[in-house]
Scaffold this motif. Structure first.
Motif, PDB file in Angstrom:
ATOM      1  N   SER A 111       1.072  -1.299   0.223  1.00  0.00           N
ATOM      2  CA  SER A 111       0.056   0.019  -0.122  1.00  0.00           C
ATOM      3  C   SER A 111       1.080   1.313  -0.058  1.00  0.00           C
ATOM      4  O   SER A 111       1.847   1.246   0.459  1.00  0.00           O
ATOM      5  CB  SER A 111      -0.895  -0.123   1.217  1.00  0.00           C
ATOM      6  N   GLY A 112       0.328   2.497  -0.656  1.00  0.00           N
ATOM      7  CA  GLY A 112       1.095   3.525  -0.747  1.00  0.00           C
ATOM      8  C   GLY A 112       0.420   4.744  -1.350  1.00  0.00           C
ATOM      9  O   GLY A 112      -0.708   4.395  -1.743  1.00  0.00           O
ATOM     10  N   LYS A 113       1.310   5.742  -1.998  1.00  0.00           N
ATOM     11  CA  LYS A 113       0.689   6.885  -2.542  1.00  0.00           C
ATOM     12  C   LYS A 113       1.630   6.977  -3.553  1.00  0.00           C
ATOM     13  O   LYS A 113       2.815   6.934  -3.885  1.00  0.00           O
ATOM     14  CB  LYS A 113       0.983   8.186  -1.722  1.00  0.00           C
ATOM     15  N   VAL A 114       1.001   7.456  -4.823  1.00  0.00           N
ATOM     16  CA  VAL A 114       1.426   7.580  -6.191  1.00  0.00           C
ATOM     17  C   VAL A 114       1.902   8.832  -6.228  1.00  0.00           C
ATOM     18  O   VAL A 114       1.278   9.781  -6.053  1.00  0.00           O
ATOM     19  CB  VAL A 114       0.596   7.310  -7.281  1.00  0.00           C
ATOM     20  N   LEU A 115       3.547   8.945  -6.314  1.00  0.00           N
ATOM     21  CA  LEU A 115       4.220  10.326  -6.051  1.00  0.00           C
ATOM     22  C   LEU A 115       4.104  10.709  -7.472  1.00  0.00           C
ATOM     23  O   LEU A 115       4.048  11.826  -7.778  1.00  0.00           O
ATOM     24  CB  LEU A 115       5.661  10.186  -5.482  1.00  0.00           C
ATOM     25  N   ARG A 116       4.745   9.870  -8.501  1.00  0.00           N
ATOM     26  CA  ARG A 116       4.943  10.400  -9.957  1.00  0.00           C
ATOM     27  C   ARG A 116       4.788   9.414 -10.816  1.00  0.00           C
ATOM     28  O   ARG A 116       5.050   8.388 -10.761  1.00  0.00           O
ATOM     29  CB  ARG A 116       6.614  10.968  -9.926  1.00  0.00           C
ATOM     30  N   LEU A 131       8.008   3.098 -14.607  1.00  0.00           N
ATOM     31  CA  LEU A 131       6.660   3.390 -15.084  1.00  0.00           C
ATOM     32  C   LEU A 131       6.159   4.568 -14.122  1.00  0.00           C
ATOM     33  O   LEU A 131       5.667   5.618 -14.307  1.00  0.00           O
ATOM     34  CB  LEU A 131       5.659   2.491 -14.930  1.00  0.00           C
ATOM     35  N   LEU A 132       6.518   4.449 -12.486  1.00  0.00           N
ATOM     36  CA  LEU A 132       5.940   5.319 -11.534  1.00  0.00           C
ATOM     37  C   LEU A 132       6.670   5.045 -10.376  1.00  0.00           C
ATOM     38  O   LEU A 132       7.452   4.080 -10.162  1.00  0.00           O
ATOM     39  CB  LEU A 132       4.453   5.214 -11.482  1.00  0.00           C
ATOM     40  N   ILE A 133       6.469   6.162  -9.440  1.00  0.00           N
ATOM     41  CA  ILE A 133       7.354   6.226  -8.210  1.00  0.00           C
ATOM     42  C   ILE A 133       6.009   5.961  -7.216  1.00  0.00           C
ATOM     43  O   ILE A 133       4.997   6.708  -7.382  1.00  0.00           O
ATOM     44  CB  ILE A 133       7.970   7.488  -7.849  1.00  0.00           C
ATOM     45  N   LEU A 134       6.178   4.909  -6.269  1.00  0.00           N
ATOM     46  CA  LEU A 134       5.040   4.638  -5.362  1.00  0.00           C
ATOM     47  C   LEU A 134       5.689   4.889  -3.834  1.00  0.00           C
ATOM     48  O   LEU A 134       6.934   4.382  -3.572  1.00  0.00           O
ATOM     49  CB  LEU A 134       4.648   3.111  -5.387  1.00  0.00           C
ATOM     50  N   GLU A 135       5.379   5.705  -3.011  1.00  0.00           N
ATOM     51  CA  GLU A 135       5.782   6.068  -1.649  1.00  0.00           C
ATOM     52  C   GLU A 135       5.035   5.166  -0.760  1.00  0.00           C
ATOM     53  O   GLU A 135       3.919   5.019  -0.554  1.00  0.00           O
ATOM     54  CB  GLU A 135       5.530   7.650  -1.171  1.00  0.00           C
TER      55      GLU A 135
END
Length: 172
Positions: A111-116, A131-135
């Protein structure tokens, strides 16, 4: 809750935000990213931790703790929060987010937050492209393309909260 083995010793571990419960004892934890390593302060004790690249993190990996090598193994979920939901058939996902019953789906492992978001639908990607950065747990995790292909869909947006198992991208 996970069973974690490091240095030949096994522990019951659960991560709850900025707290970690180890064998029933709760410790406050902070994580600070440095160049090439993390400084993890657990219960007032700082540790220098070197991890392999995000795409190589799995049970059985080698980590360096204060420059000493250890094999880190685990069974179960390391992250806190709700348990992963059952995978649903395409079109049966609840409004809370798409689930991984989609061919070519790249899913959140925690679980986390999509940063970029670094890609757009229709864009060609190569295996290993970010593809993306997940915090998650105060760490930035690179979500990489598992294979060459074309991005068909990005069902998340920057700033979105995702759960373990949610679809982050679909590559065909």
């Amino acid at each position: 809750m996970a069973k974690v083995t490091i240095g030949g010793r096994t522990y019951e571990v659960e991560v709850r935000g900025d707290r970690v419960i180890v064998d029933g004892h709760e410790y406050p934890v902070t994580v600070r990213e440095e160049t090439g390593y993390l400084t993890v302060n657990a219960g007032g004790v700082p540790y220098r931790i070197q991890l392999p690249p995000p795409d190589q993190r799995q049970s059985g990996m080698e980590v360096l703790v204060d420059y000493r090598p250890f094999t880190l193994e685990w069974e179960g979920r390391l992250g806190g929060g709700p348990a992963p939901r059952e995978r649903q058939a395409p079109g049966a996902a609840a409004a809370g987010g798409a689930k991984a019953a989609v061919k070519g789906a790249v899913t959140a492992q925690i679980s986390g937050k999509v940063l970029r978001i670094n890609v757009k639908p229709g864009q060609a990607v190569a295996k290993g492209d970010v593809l993306l950065i997940l915090e998650a747990m105060k760490m930035e995790n690179e979500i990489k393309a598992p294979a060459d292909g074309t991005v068909r869909e990005i069902p998340v947006s920057e700033g979105a909260r995702v759960s373990e198992g949610d679809v982050l991208a679909v590559i065909e």
